[in-house]
Design an enzyme around this catalytic site. Structure first.
Site, PDB file in Angstrom:
ATOM      1  N   ASN A   1      20.857  40.598  17.240  1.00 48.98           N
ATOM      2  CA  ASN A   1      20.701  39.416  18.486  1.00 48.98           C
ATOM      3  C   ASN A   1      19.306  38.810  18.330  1.00 48.98           C
ATOM      4  O   ASN A   1      19.504  37.441  18.542  1.00 48.98           O
ATOM      5  CB  ASN A   1      20.974  40.037  19.872  1.00 48.98           C
ATOM      6  CG  ASN A   1      22.199  40.705  19.989  1.00 48.98           C
ATOM      7  OD1 ASN A   1      23.177  40.454  19.168  1.00 48.98           O
ATOM      8  ND2 ASN A   1      22.491  41.606  21.080  1.00 48.98           N
TER       9      ASN A   1
ATOM     10  N   GLU B   1      32.021   1.557   9.799  1.00 50.05           N
ATOM     11  CA  GLU B   1      33.166   2.000  10.625  1.00 50.05           C
ATOM     12  C   GLU B   1      32.923   3.554  10.686  1.00 50.05           C
ATOM     13  O   GLU B   1      33.200   4.049  11.819  1.00 50.05           O
ATOM     14  CB  GLU B   1      34.580   1.883  10.125  1.00 50.05           C
ATOM     15  CG  GLU B   1      34.974   0.231  10.237  1.00 50.05           C
ATOM     16  CD  GLU B   1      36.021   0.001   9.366  1.00 50.05           C
ATOM     17  OE1 GLU B   1      37.081  -0.051   9.848  1.00 50.05           O
ATOM     18  OE2 GLU B   1      35.759  -0.356   8.030  1.00 50.05           O
TER      19      GLU B   1
ATOM     20  N   SER C   1      41.064  -2.652  -0.237  1.00 50.59           N
ATOM     21  CA  SER C   1      42.320  -2.306   0.147  1.00 50.59           C
ATOM     22  C   SER C   1      43.418  -1.923  -0.793  1.00 50.59           C
ATOM     23  O   SER C   1      43.383  -2.770  -1.737  1.00 50.59           O
ATOM     24  CB  SER C   1      42.598  -3.596   1.201  1.00 50.59           C
ATOM     25  OG  SER C   1      44.278  -3.422   1.526  1.00 50.59           O
TER      26      SER C   1
ATOM     27  N   TYR D   1      22.703  38.181  25.284  1.00 47.83           N
ATOM     28  CA  TYR D   1      23.651  37.632  24.059  1.00 47.83           C
ATOM     29  C   TYR D   1      25.182  38.079  24.503  1.00 47.83           C
ATOM     30  O   TYR D   1      25.540  39.078  24.774  1.00 47.83           O
ATOM     31  CB  TYR D   1      23.528  38.574  22.884  1.00 47.83           C
ATOM     32  CG  TYR D   1      24.178  38.188  21.773  1.00 47.83           C
ATOM     33  CD1 TYR D   1      23.790  37.114  20.897  1.00 47.83           C
ATOM     34  CD2 TYR D   1      25.405  38.901  21.364  1.00 47.83           C
ATOM     35  CE1 TYR D   1      24.630  36.743  20.044  1.00 47.83           C
ATOM     36  CE2 TYR D   1      26.371  38.508  20.291  1.00 47.83           C
ATOM     37  CZ  TYR D   1      25.874  37.341  19.559  1.00 47.83           C
ATOM     38  OH  TYR D   1      26.523  37.069  18.379  1.00 47.83           O
TER      39      TYR D   1
ATOM     40  N   LYS E   1      40.673  -8.026   0.430  1.00 51.59           N
ATOM     41  CA  LYS E   1      39.724  -7.353   1.309  1.00 51.59           C
ATOM     42  C   LYS E   1      38.568  -6.611   0.668  1.00 51.59           C
ATOM     43  O   LYS E   1      38.557  -6.254  -0.523  1.00 51.59           O
ATOM     44  CB  LYS E   1      40.539  -6.253   1.936  1.00 51.59           C
ATOM     45  CG  LYS E   1      41.831  -6.694   2.818  1.00 51.59           C
ATOM     46  CD  LYS E   1      41.302  -7.632   4.003  1.00 51.59           C
ATOM     47  CE  LYS E   1      40.574  -6.502   5.152  1.00 51.59           C
ATOM     48  NZ  LYS E   1      41.510  -5.467   5.696  1.00 51.59           N
TER      49      LYS E   1
ATOM     50  N   THR F   1      24.758 -11.660  25.451  1.00 46.91           N
ATOM     51  CA  THR F   1      24.956 -10.902  26.311  1.00 46.91           C
ATOM     52  C   THR F   1      26.448 -10.836  26.284  1.00 46.91           C
ATOM     53  O   THR F   1      27.040 -11.871  26.158  1.00 46.91           O
ATOM     54  CB  THR F   1      24.277 -11.026  27.315  1.00 46.91           C
ATOM     55  OG1 THR F   1      24.531 -12.431  27.866  1.00 46.91           O
ATOM     56  CG2 THR F   1      22.759 -11.038  27.386  1.00 46.91           C
ATOM     57  N   HIS F   2      27.013  -9.809  26.702  1.00 49.99           N
ATOM     58  CA  HIS F   2      28.681  -9.777  26.843  1.00 49.99           C
ATOM     59  C   HIS F   2      29.471 -10.253  25.789  1.00 49.99           C
ATOM     60  O   HIS F   2      30.522 -10.612  25.822  1.00 49.99           O
ATOM     61  CB  HIS F   2      29.018 -10.579  28.051  1.00 49.99           C
ATOM     62  CG  HIS F   2      28.046 -10.516  29.366  1.00 49.99           C
ATOM     63  ND1 HIS F   2      28.570  -9.505  30.223  1.00 49.99           N
ATOM     64  CD2 HIS F   2      26.956 -11.023  30.053  1.00 49.99           C
ATOM     65  CE1 HIS F   2      27.618  -9.422  31.176  1.00 49.99           C
ATOM     66  NE2 HIS F   2      26.523 -10.414  31.098  1.00 49.99           N
TER      67      HIS F   2
HETATM   68  N1  ARG Z   1      27.135  36.850  13.583  1.00 47.39           N
HETATM   69  C1  ARG Z   1      26.470  36.875  15.102  1.00 47.39           C
HETATM   70  C2  ARG Z   1      26.107  35.554  15.514  1.00 47.39           C
HETATM   71  O1  ARG Z   1      26.254  34.632  14.869  1.00 47.39           O
HETATM   72  C3  ARG Z   1      25.304  37.725  14.830  1.00 47.39           C
HETATM   73  C4  ARG Z   1      24.871  38.284  16.140  1.00 47.39           C
HETATM   74  C5  ARG Z   1      25.771  39.419  16.200  1.00 47.39           C
HETATM   75  N2  ARG Z   1      25.484  40.453  17.467  1.00 47.39           N
HETATM   76  C6  ARG Z   1      26.057  41.391  17.984  1.00 47.39           C
HETATM   77  N3  ARG Z   1      25.843  42.005  19.068  1.00 47.39           N
HETATM   78  N4  ARG Z   1      27.561  41.579  17.524  1.00 47.39           N
HETATM   79  O2  ARG Z   1      25.693  35.677  16.749  1.00 47.39           O
END
Ligand code: ARG
Length: 461
Positions: free
Chosen positions: A109, A289, A276, A316, A282, A154-155
């Protein structure tokens, strides 16, 4: 091969779970950042006495080998490599016994948050470089347009003639703000989450500040819960990229109009236009685009990711794994678009005669006539009425506008000179306005800000 969490489980994961859960496919892009984070982590572990120097060195050598295998395309991923963190740790464990200590006091995490911040910091630098390059093209094209002018709208209705440089620089200033926004986002994301653990820190004597310094982060997190769940930096960068995309889209839209037969203001270089398959005559502005079309995708990444974040409780949650694909794609999309658009702008040819011919409608100077009367003491509202009345009569076919102005007792031949080509644009000498002189001053300001932004980029991080 084992998962990182097999201890708790008696059976392996279902295939469908793996297919959904695994992020290696896209997060291997953070390979170098993951190695950098691990290096900083093991150096810190050794400093605080959790690894011996020889264990540290063994792991550093293994990390270096993993990185060179990856760079050479020889890194052998295995089926259980759920994500890049798993893959690197697995390889380090294969290469040295001390590898089993690499994940001490760390969670994926805080690890993933660190990797993505490092990656995004680098990516913002690349995007800034590209935007500066595009601004440079706009500056160069503005400097070399001499006193070319075209209708200002404008517009999408002709309003007042403006210098071509004035028009091009308007896009340049928008891009300058994009650079500022990206710099701000980079400044705010410059925080190391490493050492936050899974969510609550660690009972081991870790030193998060040391990791932050090794990784070149400006600051360390203040709250471990926030550190692992904060993805503001992703949302903020996606916003900066989406707005940049909107600006590129607006440039694209104008180029599409300008390249049409109806406008005829620009001729596209063959290398930057397409043909094209059916219509031999073209020459299409596909780059412009796509610049317009890609903005939709960038806006989608931002709104999609905000929706991902909005319902998440601390800290997390696996939803957060959805942070990577949008930011990777947004960066790729912007880089691709800018480099093509830049080439297109650099090579197109302005048809300045055509621009001038369209801008030279006498009605374009109607406001100047009213302002001429104001200079001679008339209230603007009355002046507006006098000129408006003449326009109405000319449009109704009573006579030409020039003749009506010349014959009018409050206007006359002197005022009618304002209707001469080129005269109108040049009278608006106010700050940031349309006259040749005002545009020259603006060009200098634009160049100064561009130099300033370019220098800021060179300052050591
Ligand atoms: N692959 C996970 C992500 O991108 C990594 C963290 C995973 N953490 C866990 N507690 N499973 O977030």
């Amino acid at each position: 091969m084992a998962t990182l969490w097999q201890g708790r489980f008696s059976a392996g994961p279902a295939e469908a779970l793996q297919a959904l859960n695994d992020s290696l496919r896209f997060d291997q892009r953070m390979f170098a950042e993951d190695i950098a984070g691990s290096r900083a982590h093991v150096q810190m572990l050794c400093e605080v006495g959790l690894l011996t120097e020889s264990e540290r060195d063994d792991i550093l050598v293994a990390l270096a080998q993993a990185l060179s295998e990856f760079r050479d395309g020889n890194f052998a991923f295995v089926a259980s490599d759920e994500d890049i963190h798993t893959a690197v740790e697995r390889r380090v464990c294969e290469l040295c016994e001390a590898g089993a200590k690499l994940h001490t006091g760390r969670s994926r995490n805080d690890q993933v948050a660190t990797d993505l911040r490092l990656w995004t910091k680098g990516a913002i630098g690349e995007v800034i470089n590209q935007v500066l390059g595009l601004q440079m093209v706009l500056l160069r094209r503005s400097e070399t347009t001499e006193d070319a002018y075209l209708p200002g709208y404008t517009h999408l209705q002709q309003a007042q003639p403006v210098m071509l440089a004035h028009h091009l620089l308007a896009h340049g200033w928008a891009l300058a703000r994009d650079v500022g926004r990206l710099q701000d986002a980079r400044e705010r994301l410059d925080v190391s989450p490493l050492g936050a653990g899974a969510l609550a820190g660690s009972s081991l004597p870790l030193d998060p500040q040391m990791c932050a310094e090794t990784l070149g982060f400006a600051r360390v997190f203040d709250n471990s819960l926030d550190a692992v769940s904060d993805r503001d930096f992703v949302a903020e960068t996606l916003f900066a990229l989406a707005l940049l995309g909107v600006h590129l889209s607006r440039i694209g839209e104008e180029l599409i109009l300008w390249a049409s037969t109806e406008f005829g203001f620009v001729t596209l270089d063959e290398a930057f236009s397409t043909g094209s398959s059916m219509l031999p005559q073209k020459k299409n502005p596909d780059i412009a685009e796509l610049a317009r079309g890609k903005a939709g995708r960038l806006i989608g990444h931002l709104s999609g990711f905000l929706a991902t974040l909005k319902g998440l409780p601390l800290t997390y949650n696996k939803d957060l794994q959805e942070d990577k694909e949008p930011i990777f794609d947004a960066v790729d999309t912007v880089l691709l678009t800018i480099s093509a658009l830049r080439g297109m702008l650099d090579t197109l040819v302005f048809d300045t005669e055509r621009m001038a011919a369209v801008a030279d409608s006498p009605y374009a100077a109607a406001t100047d006539l009213a302002e001429w009367l104001v200079e001679r003491g008339l209230a603007f509202r009355q002046a507006h009425e006098v000129v408006g009345d003449l326009v109405r009569r000319a449009v109704a076919g009573e006579s030409t506008f020039v003749e009506l102005v010349t014959a009018h007792n409050k206007l006359g031949p002197e005022a009618a000179k304002l209707l001469d080509p080129k005269t109108s644009a040049n009278r608006r000498n106010t700050h940031g306005g349309g006259s040749t002189k005002a545009v020259k001053r603006q060009l200098q300001r634009f160049e100064a800000q561009l130099n300033h932004q370019t220098d800021a980029k060179r300052e050591p991080e």
